[in-house]
Motif scaffolding. Structure first.
Motif, short mmCIF file in Angstrom:
data_model
loop_
_atom_site.label_atom_id
_atom_site.label_comp_id
_atom_site.label_asym_id
_atom_site.label_seq_id
_atom_site.Cartn_x
_atom_site.Cartn_y
_atom_site.Cartn_z
N LYS A 173 4.65 -12.57 7.32
CA LYS A 173 4.68 -12.19 5.91
C LYS A 173 6.09 -11.74 5.53
O LYS A 173 6.59 -10.75 6.07
CB LYS A 173 3.67 -11.08 5.63
CG LYS A 173 2.23 -11.49 5.93
CD LYS A 173 1.26 -10.36 5.67
CE LYS A 173 -0.18 -10.77 5.98
NZ LYS A 173 -1.15 -9.67 5.74
N ARG B 100 6.88 -11.59 2.05
CA ARG B 100 6.71 -11.45 0.60
C ARG B 100 7.63 -10.36 0.03
O ARG B 100 7.91 -9.36 0.67
CB ARG B 100 5.24 -11.08 0.31
CG ARG B 100 4.92 -10.84 -1.14
CD ARG B 100 3.45 -10.51 -1.31
NE ARG B 100 3.04 -9.43 -0.43
CZ ARG B 100 3.20 -8.14 -0.70
NH1 ARG B 100 3.79 -7.77 -1.83
NH2 ARG B 100 2.78 -7.22 0.15
N ASP C 133 3.77 -16.32 4.32
CA ASP C 133 3.87 -15.83 2.94
C ASP C 133 5.34 -15.57 2.61
O ASP C 133 5.96 -14.65 3.14
CB ASP C 133 3.06 -14.54 2.78
CG ASP C 133 2.98 -14.09 1.32
OD1 ASP C 133 3.68 -14.69 0.47
OD2 ASP C 133 2.23 -13.13 1.03
N SER D 263 6.22 -15.58 -0.80
CA SER D 263 6.12 -15.40 -2.25
C SER D 263 6.96 -14.22 -2.73
O SER D 263 7.39 -13.37 -1.94
CB SER D 263 4.66 -15.19 -2.65
OG SER D 263 4.13 -14.04 -2.03
N THR E 132 -1.76 -22.19 5.99
CA THR E 132 -1.64 -21.62 4.65
C THR E 132 -0.19 -21.27 4.36
O THR E 132 0.48 -20.61 5.18
CB THR E 132 -2.50 -20.34 4.52
OG1 THR E 132 -3.86 -20.66 4.79
CG2 THR E 132 -2.37 -19.75 3.12
N GLU F 170 1.97 -19.53 1.26
CA GLU F 170 2.04 -18.85 -0.03
C GLU F 170 3.50 -18.82 -0.47
O GLU F 170 4.31 -18.10 0.10
CB GLU F 170 1.49 -17.42 0.09
CG GLU F 170 0.03 -17.33 0.45
CD GLU F 170 -0.89 -17.68 -0.72
OE1 GLU F 170 -0.38 -17.73 -1.86
OE2 GLU F 170 -2.08 -17.90 -0.49
N GLY G 35 4.43 -18.66 -3.95
CA GLY G 35 4.43 -18.38 -5.38
C GLY G 35 5.47 -17.37 -5.82
O GLY G 35 6.06 -16.63 -5.02
N TRP H 32 -3.72 -25.17 2.65
CA TRP H 32 -3.70 -24.32 1.45
C TRP H 32 -2.24 -24.11 1.03
O TRP H 32 -1.44 -23.62 1.81
CB TRP H 32 -4.38 -22.99 1.76
CG TRP H 32 -4.54 -22.06 0.57
CD1 TRP H 32 -3.54 -21.52 -0.18
CD2 TRP H 32 -5.76 -21.56 0.03
NE1 TRP H 32 -4.06 -20.72 -1.16
CE2 TRP H 32 -5.44 -20.72 -1.06
CE3 TRP H 32 -7.09 -21.73 0.37
CZ2 TRP H 32 -6.39 -20.05 -1.81
CZ3 TRP H 32 -8.05 -21.06 -0.38
CH2 TRP H 32 -7.71 -20.24 -1.45
N THR I 22 0.11 -22.55 -2.29
CA THR I 22 0.20 -21.85 -3.57
C THR I 22 1.65 -21.81 -4.03
O THR I 22 2.52 -21.35 -3.28
CB THR I 22 -0.34 -20.42 -3.47
OG1 THR I 22 -1.70 -20.45 -3.04
CG2 THR I 22 -0.24 -19.71 -4.81
N LYS J 269 -2.80 -24.73 -5.45
CA LYS J 269 -2.77 -23.81 -6.60
C LYS J 269 -1.37 -23.81 -7.20
O LYS J 269 -0.41 -23.41 -6.54
CB LYS J 269 -3.18 -22.41 -6.15
CG LYS J 269 -4.59 -22.32 -5.59
CD LYS J 269 -4.87 -20.96 -4.97
CE LYS J 269 -4.81 -19.85 -6.00
NZ LYS J 269 -5.17 -18.55 -5.40
#
Length: 599
Positions: free
Chosen positions: A119, A121, A143, A145, A165, A167, A169, A189, A191, A215
């Motif tokens: 992560k 983020r 992640d 994002s 996955t 992420e 975004g 997945w 995003t 997404k």
């Protein structure tokens, strides 16, 4: 420690250094407690090291080597250097969110082959260099994002072959290279949101063969082009949310997809994208909420044979047409709450017996015979805890459907057949080129809808255009009337209680430029005085003369300029001729020439 002391006391032959060594070994066996950095909280049971919000500027020393979960979030880490985690090869989860990391050096995670979750983020990264994720062969979740990433370069994620996955975004993405996602063969997945992309990165997305959920949120794109999602054969869920400019889908924009769920919410669609949707034969869930859609047309969704749920919440829906959901045998749920519907007729559905859940709350419903089918089924229908209520008539305004009696048929849920006020036969005569207006006013409950039938049996409604217009109050307007418009026009007033009709005869007279009368059938029609006065004629003639003179002058200028471009003008020309009766051995002489003067 007690065990070590007992051993030391029971054997007097041990030297002091042997005793010290034994104590050290005992401490190493309990090292997960004693080896924890002072600014961290460690757990031997879960093998975690929590160093969260400690103002750390780097990786603290002394983190146990067998740590599985390391939390370094909300610190002041600025960059990650090569092999910084080399001593923590058993890590499975690494939390680095909410730092100020701006750069990840290639080789940072080389030894973290067992890491499952990473992560990053809410940091300050603007670009991810090639090799930044080298060694993360078993990473499943990433992640990145809420950073400041502006571009995904080719092969940015090539080492993450087992990633499931991603992420990504809330970044400043302006460009995604065609090979940016190459190597993500197992990604399921993805995003991306709050990006500055100007179109769908079709070529890059086509690398994601196993993608199941995509997404895309808060992107400023107004058009989804044809084949925008080509290659995503495994995609089942597509979410396009908060695209404030999105108002157009190309006919083949969703072609090739095998979606089961589609969300197009908080966008700017003024109508349901019927043509792109017709390709989605496996679609079961469709959400078009918070779009300014005003109408669901009939017989336009019949290709979605497996559709079970349709959501259009918070739009501007005024009408759900007859047969709107025709052919949808698996249809179970309709949510059209918070719109502007006054009614929802039973004929909109393939079979109301299949309908299980209906959301109509938040609409200005008119409780008449069109809603009687809901009243009769209200004990079996699921309103999801939101009972619909009447907005009219006034005597039941605000009354919920559940509050009506079960045995006695409510008198409000009846309809009155339309009645046209003036049904007297009318005949109207007009001149060619003028505008003709026919009024048609009808009473009834619910308010009747007005249609007109032309002499050629063409149905004229409020959607008509050109010279024929049906206004909101039912008035028919014929602009620039032509002789061929003559004939019998039929006004039709229709509502759920029945219909009524009235006729109007139109005669259009031929236009004439002279005084006099014309005969039509059994009557005579006077054309009246000449339509133009002297002043108008003089102005028209002057304007025509000026235009003609200007055209002649421009032609003269053009010819003059063209002739000047040909060089010096010749004023005479020599012409040679052959005298009559000469033989084949004729020789040219000065006597056989003459000069002509050009004027």
């Amino acid at each position: 420690m007690m065990v070590v002391g007992e051993i030391f006391r029971s054997n007097s032959r041990w030297t002091s250094w042997q005793s010290i060594l034994l104590i050290i070994l005992g401490m190493l066996n309990l090292g997960f407690i004693w080896g924890c950095p002072s600014k961290c909280e460690c757990s031997t049971k879960n093998k975690t090291a929590i160093c969260k919000q400690k103002r750390l500027m780097g990786l603290p020393d002394g983190i146990p080597k067998d740590t599985l979960i390391l939390d370094l979030s909300k610190n002041r880490l600025k960059s990650l250097s090569q092999n910084v985690f080399a001593g923590l090869q058993q890590l499975q989860e690494l939390e680095l969110s909410e730092n100020i990391i701006s750069y990840i050096e290639p080789g940072t995670f080389t030894y973290l082959t067992d890491l499952w979750t990473l992560k990053l983020r809410s940091n300050k990264m603007k670009i991810i260099p090639a090799g930044a994720f080298e060694g993360l062969l078993n990473l499943k979740f990433l992640d990145i994002s809420q950073n400041e990433i502006v571009v995904f370069l080719d092969h940015t994620f090539k080492d993450l072959t087992n990633l499931r996955t991603l992420e990504a975004g809330d970044n400043d993405l302006v460009f995604i290279s065609n090979q940016a996602f190459a190597g993500l063969h197992n990604l399921q997945w993805l995003t991306m949101e709050k990006c500055n992309l100007t179109n769908i990165p079709t070529q890059a997305l086509s690398q994601l063969y196993s993608l199941v959920v995509l997404k895309l949120r808060k992107i400023n794109i107004s058009l989804i082009q044809d084949f925008a999602f080509k290659g995503l054969y495994s995609l089942k869920v597509l979410r396009l949310d908060q695209w404030s400019s999105l108002d157009t889908f190309a006919p083949n924009s969703l072609y090739g997809l095998n979606l089961t769920s589609l969300f197009i919410t908080n966008c700017n669609l003024s109508s349901v994208p019927y043509r792109p949707l017709k390709h989605l034969v496996y679609l079961m869930y469709l959400d078009l909420s918070y779009n300014p859609i005003t109408m669901i047309y009939g017989n336009m969704l019949s290709d979605l044979l497996r559709l079970r749920e349709f959501h259009l919440v918070g739009g501007k829906l005024v009408t759900v047409s007859f047969n709107a959901f025709r052919g949808l045998t698996y249809f179970r749920l309709l949510n059209v709450s918070d719109n502007f519907l006054t009614t929802l007729e039973e004929g909109a559905f393939h079979s109301v017996g299949n309908l299980e859940t209906l959301r109509l709350d938040g609409n200005p419903l008119s409780c008449d015979c069109r809603l009687l089918w809901i009243i009769r089924r209200r004990r079996r229908l699921n309103f999801d805890g939101k009972q619909p209520s009447c907005n009219s008539p006034a005597n039941v305004q605000g009354k919920m459907f559940k509050d009506f009696a079960d045995i006695v048929l409510p008198p409000q849920f009846t309809c009155q057949k339309p009645r046209i006020r003036n049904k007297t036969y009318r005949q109207v005569t007009t001149r060619e080129g003028e505008t003709v207006t026919f009024s048609c006013i009808a009473d009834g409950n619910p308010v009747p809808e007005i249609f007109w039938m032309s002499p050629k049996k063409t149905l004229l409604s409020a959607t008509s255009s050109g010279r024929f217009w049906v206004l909101r109050d039912g008035t028919l307007q014929i602009r620039y009337a032509q002789i061929q418009d003559s004939g019998m026009y039929l006004c039709i007033a229709n509502n759920a209680g029945g219909n009524d009709s009235a006729q109007v005869l139109l005669k259009v007279a031929d236009f004439s430029l002279y005084y006099g009368n014309r005969t039509f059938g059994n009557g005579t029609y006077s054309l009246g005085p000449f339509p133009f006065d002297a002043k108008t004629l003089i102005i028209a003639i002057c304007m025509g003369f000026v235009s003609f003179s200007a055209s002649v002058f421009l032609c003269f200028i053009f010819i003059f300029c063209w002739s000047r471009g040909k060089g010096k003008i010749k004023h005479s020309v020599n012409i040679q001729y052959v005298p009559h009766g000469t033989n084949m051995y004729y020789e040219e002489t000065e006597d056989n020439k003459f000069t002509m003067k050009l004027i």
